[in-house]
Design an enzyme around this catalytic site. Sequence first.
Site, PDB file in Angstrom:
ATOM      1  N   SER A  70       4.318  -1.057   3.680  1.00  0.00           N
ATOM      2  CA  SER A  70       3.400  -1.410   4.766  1.00  0.00           C
ATOM      3  C   SER A  70       4.168  -1.672   6.057  1.00  0.00           C
ATOM      4  O   SER A  70       5.289  -2.181   6.025  1.00  0.00           O
ATOM      5  CB  SER A  70       2.608  -2.653   4.383  1.00  0.00           C
ATOM      6  OG  SER A  70       1.942  -2.452   3.163  1.00  0.00           O
TER       7      SER A  70
HETATM    8  N1  SAH Z   1       3.529  -4.321   0.052  1.00  0.00           N
HETATM    9  C1  SAH Z   1       4.182  -3.183  -0.535  1.00  0.00           C
HETATM   10  C2  SAH Z   1       3.177  -2.042  -0.640  1.00  0.00           C
HETATM   11  C3  SAH Z   1       3.588  -0.944  -1.515  1.00  0.00           C
HETATM   12  S1  SAH Z   1       2.396   0.355  -1.641  1.00  0.00           S
HETATM   13  C4  SAH Z   1       5.349  -2.788   0.334  1.00  0.00           C
HETATM   14  O1  SAH Z   1       5.270  -2.998   1.547  1.00  0.00           O
HETATM   15  O2  SAH Z   1       6.341  -2.267  -0.181  1.00  0.00           O
HETATM   16  C5  SAH Z   1       1.295  -0.237  -2.870  1.00  0.00           C
HETATM   17  C6  SAH Z   1       1.883  -0.612  -4.196  1.00  0.00           C
HETATM   18  O3  SAH Z   1       0.821  -0.957  -5.068  1.00  0.00           O
HETATM   19  C7  SAH Z   1       2.654   0.526  -4.888  1.00  0.00           C
HETATM   20  O4  SAH Z   1       3.941   0.067  -5.204  1.00  0.00           O
HETATM   21  C8  SAH Z   1       1.815   0.813  -6.137  1.00  0.00           C
HETATM   22  O5  SAH Z   1       2.584   1.230  -7.248  1.00  0.00           O
HETATM   23  C9  SAH Z   1       1.156  -0.539  -6.374  1.00  0.00           C
HETATM   24  N2  SAH Z   1      -0.078  -0.528  -7.189  1.00  0.00           N
HETATM   25  C10 SAH Z   1      -1.123   0.343  -7.143  1.00  0.00           C
HETATM   26  N3  SAH Z   1      -2.062   0.006  -8.055  1.00  0.00           N
HETATM   27  C11 SAH Z   1      -1.597  -1.113  -8.698  1.00  0.00           C
HETATM   28  C12 SAH Z   1      -2.100  -1.945  -9.751  1.00  0.00           C
HETATM   29  N4  SAH Z   1      -3.278  -1.715 -10.361  1.00  0.00           N
HETATM   30  N5  SAH Z   1      -1.345  -2.991 -10.151  1.00  0.00           N
HETATM   31  C13 SAH Z   1      -0.148  -3.268  -9.576  1.00  0.00           C
HETATM   32  N6  SAH Z   1       0.376  -2.531  -8.579  1.00  0.00           N
HETATM   33  C14 SAH Z   1      -0.327  -1.456  -8.141  1.00  0.00           C
END
Ligand code: SAH
Length: 220
Positions: A70
């Site tokens: 993000s």
């Molecule tokens: N705040 C993080 C966002 C990563 S993108 C950053 O800035 O790095 C979103 C993340 O959510 C991904 O890593 C993806 O694998 C995770 N994700 C998607 N669905 C999920 C679920 N049901 N449970 C846990 N993580 C999930």
Amino acid sequence: MSSSRHGGIGMTSQRTRLRMIERLRGQGIRDEVVLAALSEVPRHIFVDEALASRAYDDFALPLGFGQTISSPYIVARMSELARSGGTLGKVLEIGTGCGYQTAVLARLAKEVYSVERLAPLLAKARRHLREVRIAHIRLRHGDGLLGMPEAAPFDAVIMSAAATHVPETLLEQLNVGGRMVLPMASNREQRLCVIERTMQGYTEKKMDQVKFVPLLPGVG
Ligand code: SAH
């Protein structure tokens, strides 16, 4: 860990970070506690070395495995909405990714719990968080849709992936007065949504238009 990661960009990153804070102020982030937290976390540690020079720009960056980190604005905005000017005890994050939002939350809350469905990403986040020496965080490999009932109730739940419906299980794990901040996807757009648990039930507010990767079920 190479020394250049702490030297080179590390040395100049404090100045770059302060520029980022000024930009966030200009973009409307008002919560000084959140701005202070973002000024203290070295974002370049959380992005791949090849992207480190872009770490403080206001972009979402690729994270590998089709996921994105993000942008600083989104991390600040979600933190501001979660805090709503108050103090945070326990916080749950769904979607650890690279661990940057996790590290920011650790500066804002007493205890941070974070769940990630992709094991290699969780391993990455663990490395980054160790590198910046942040403790009082529990990371878990699992499906965030289940939350963490054993650690509930939470003052805030932050979800970093877009849902098409509000997960009931997570709402139930909120404290009264607690807030869930999540991107909600409809047919044509995604909006940040703040759901607050009150004595009577839940209130919901739709905020900024956003773009997140989708929330996926199960573990990868
Ligand atoms: N705040 C993080 C966002 C990563 S993108 C950053 O800035 O790095 C979103 C993340 O959510 C991904 O890593 C993806 O694998 C995770 N994700 C998607 N669905 C999920 C679920 N049901 N449970 C846990 N993580 C999930």
